[in-house]
Every structure is written in C-alpha cells, then in structure tokens.
Scaffold this motif. Sequence first.
Motif, PDB file in Angstrom:
ATOM      1  N   LYS A   1      18.641 -27.356  -2.996  1.00 62.35           N
ATOM      2  CA  LYS A   1      17.457 -28.181  -2.772  1.00 62.35           C
ATOM      3  C   LYS A   1      16.371 -27.847  -3.802  1.00 62.35           C
ATOM      4  CE  LYS A   1      14.314 -29.589   0.934  1.00 62.35           C
ATOM      5  NZ  LYS A   1      13.089 -29.408   0.191  1.00 62.35           N
ATOM      6  N   GLU A   2      16.206 -26.527  -4.031  1.00 63.32           N
ATOM      7  CA  GLU A   2      15.212 -26.124  -5.020  1.00 63.32           C
ATOM      8  C   GLU A   2      15.540 -26.671  -6.401  1.00 63.32           C
ATOM      9  OE1 GLU A   2      15.199 -21.916  -4.756  1.00 63.32           O
ATOM     10  OE2 GLU A   2      14.016 -21.847  -2.905  1.00 63.32           O
ATOM     11  N   GLN A   3      16.858 -26.649  -6.746  1.00 63.04           N
ATOM     12  CA  GLN A   3      17.276 -27.187  -8.037  1.00 63.04           C
ATOM     13  C   GLN A   3      17.000 -28.676  -8.120  1.00 63.04           C
ATOM     14  OE1 GLN A   3      18.270 -25.434 -10.604  1.00 63.04           O
ATOM     15  NE2 GLN A   3      18.566 -27.237 -11.905  1.00 63.04           N
ATOM     16  N   GLN A   4      17.320 -29.368  -7.011  1.00 66.59           N
ATOM     17  CA  GLN A   4      17.085 -30.800  -6.973  1.00 66.59           C
ATOM     18  C   GLN A   4      15.585 -31.105  -7.073  1.00 66.59           C
ATOM     19  OE1 GLN A   4      19.566 -33.109  -6.908  1.00 66.59           O
ATOM     20  NE2 GLN A   4      17.970 -34.645  -7.244  1.00 66.59           N
ATOM     21  N   ASP A   5      14.804 -30.294  -6.321  1.00 66.49           N
ATOM     22  CA  ASP A   5      13.353 -30.469  -6.377  1.00 66.49           C
ATOM     23  C   ASP A   5      12.829 -30.206  -7.782  1.00 66.49           C
ATOM     24  OD1 ASP A   5      13.373 -31.079  -3.710  1.00 66.49           O
ATOM     25  OD2 ASP A   5      12.733 -29.081  -3.046  1.00 66.49           O
ATOM     26  N   LYS A   6      13.413 -29.193  -8.428  1.00 64.38           N
ATOM     27  CA  LYS A   6      12.990 -28.873  -9.790  1.00 64.38           C
ATOM     28  C   LYS A   6      13.293 -30.017 -10.747  1.00 64.38           C
ATOM     29  CE  LYS A   6      13.463 -25.270 -13.320  1.00 64.38           C
ATOM     30  NZ  LYS A   6      14.148 -24.021 -13.691  1.00 64.38           N
TER      31      LYS A   6
END
Length: 376
Positions: A325-330
Amino acid sequence: MRLIQRAIILCTLLCFLVNAASIPTQNRERVDGKSLIGRSTRRRAGFRKPKQGEGLPKYFHEPGGSELGNHYDSRFEHGIQDYADKKDTQLHMLRAYLTFFNENRMETWLAHGTLLGWWWNGKMLPWDWDIDTQVSGSTLAYMAEHHNFTHYDYVSNDDPPVKRTYLLDVNPAALERERGNGLNIIDARWIDTRNGLYIDITGLSETHPDDQPGVWSCKNYHRYHTTDLYPMRETMYEGVIAKVPYAYDRILTQEYKEKALVLTDYEGHRWDPAVKEWLKKTDAEIAEEEKEKKAKKKEKMARKRKEEEERKAKRKRKQAQLSEKEQQDKENEEKRAEARRLKEQQEKMKASNKKLNNEEGAVKEQTGSHTEEKKL
C-alpha cells in the motif's frame, strides 16, 4: 503511655522469673540431659531492657533450614517427623490442648488453616504443619498469670493409651498487644516436648477501642468484628469439644477466598466425598499426575508457539500489505506530483505567451501611431 507499657513488660519478666524459679523440682523434666525449665528460665534471665522503639528480642525460636524446620521449637526439635508421625503428633497434641483448656474453663477457638480443616470434615488438613488457635486478650493474660510453664501430662482413651507431656509457654511479650518490631507475633505455644512440634496461640484484643470499637486484632494484622467472633459456636474437632467463631464462613472466605471451600485436589491429597476424608495420593498417582501435567505443559507450550507463529505470520502479511500500500501510495503521490509539475509548467507557459502577446500588441499600437503621424 510508653513508660507504662515498659513498666508492665519489665514487671511481667520479673514475675516469669519468679514463677520459673518456684516450679517444683519434680516438674523440671529433662530432654537430652538438659532441664526444660532451666533452659527456658535462662533465656528469660538473659533479657535486657530494650531501647526506645526496639522492642523485645524474639522469644520463640525455630531451627529453620527448611520450610518444615520452621514448624518446630528449637528447644525440643530432634529432626523432621515423617508423614505418619507428624499426623499422630498433631492429633494428640490438639486433643490434649482442647482438653486442657476445657478442664481449666479457658476459652479458645480454631483459627486459620485449622478452622478450614474443621469446615471440611471436623479434622486437621493432613498436609498442614500449622495448628492455629486464638484466645482473647483477657484469656491470654490469665494464662500468663496462672498457667505459664505448665507441663500437662496427657493420657488418651486409645487402647493402648498414648501418654505424652506438653508445655504451655507464654511469650513475655504477650501483654504488649501491638505488633512492635514483628519478632513476637506469636503470643504462646503448646509444645510437644518429645519432638518440638507446636500449636501457635495468638491473642485478639481491641487495640484501638476509642476510634475502632468492636474491632479485634492480633499482631499479624488479622482483624475481626465482635459479630464475626461471638457468640462462639460449640462443635467437635478431632473427637474433642471445640469452639469456632460465629461467622466462620465469612472469616474463611475473607482469608482464603471461596476457592478454598470447593477445591478438592490440593497438596498431594484429594477429597473423597464418600468417606469425607482428604486422602493422600499414592506415589503412582502423583507420578501419573506429574506426567499429565508435563504433557499438558508441553501441549500448552506447543499451542503458544503455534499462536506466536501465527501472530508473526499475520504481522508479516500486514507489513507486506502495508508495504504494498505504501508503495502504491508512493507511486500515486509521484504521479500527482508530476501532474502538478506539468500543470505548473503549462500555467507558466500560458502566462509567458500572454505576456508576449501583450507586448506584441503594444508594439503594434506604437507602430500604427507613428505611421499616422507621418501621413499627416
């Protein structure tokens, strides 16, 4: 007040010395070649005047060395008794104690674990090395004055009869009803002179009648209301007339909680309701129970390990999900940043073009104005 208390204690010590010296010679029995009364008297003669706030030195002494060693009086101890001897000693010691108090019209009652044993079946708990009784402060003072150092010759009704001698020994600090330095919380003992096993006797007094009327306490912070104790209930204990406090059930639940009144497996014994007895488990039963306990412990540890592994895997999955999720958010944030950057560039270009257009318009206006002037 302190001066009065000290005077009372010193007078009591002198009385004890005089009483000990006046005991008939034939009552001075010997154990291991030493006079019991002589040993006791010498200990009292060794008392020194306590300093302020110090209190009297410890009177009753136990050999120690182990938990069981703390249940013997050092003056008479000759080693730890086995299970059968301990049980026999306690049975006759308790019967002799109750008989002596009944004969001399002194009120005493069962307390603590001894009272709990009575609740179950009117007998002592077979695993308990303590026998505890209580008396009122006035009875304690009467014992000290009239029966201290009494050697009581006991003969049972068994066939053949059991003959034994017991010593009633009152602590010189018994008249001091506050805890003091905590070394003399036991006020008196009833001691089997053969082996040193004893009954602990503690007095209850209204130590603060002005601000806590009707509250009775011992030196070990056990407190009771008058209505908890009186009127006493007469009953039978180990075949002898005994007394128990009126509100015995409330006293027991306060001291031991409700679990002590329902638990039927304890300290290597199990309760048999058919015979109403605590039966000692055999070595085979104990070994089987230990085996079951180890198996249950092993199973519990395996279950804990499995649960911990599941928790770790769950945390790992959650971390992976969070990372994804963090990667996607990034990535989304980067895209939004790029879009904002492009938009800003477009706005800048638009503003620049507008400025150029304005400048071109101004030049054209100037050029047209010069042309008109020339024509004129």
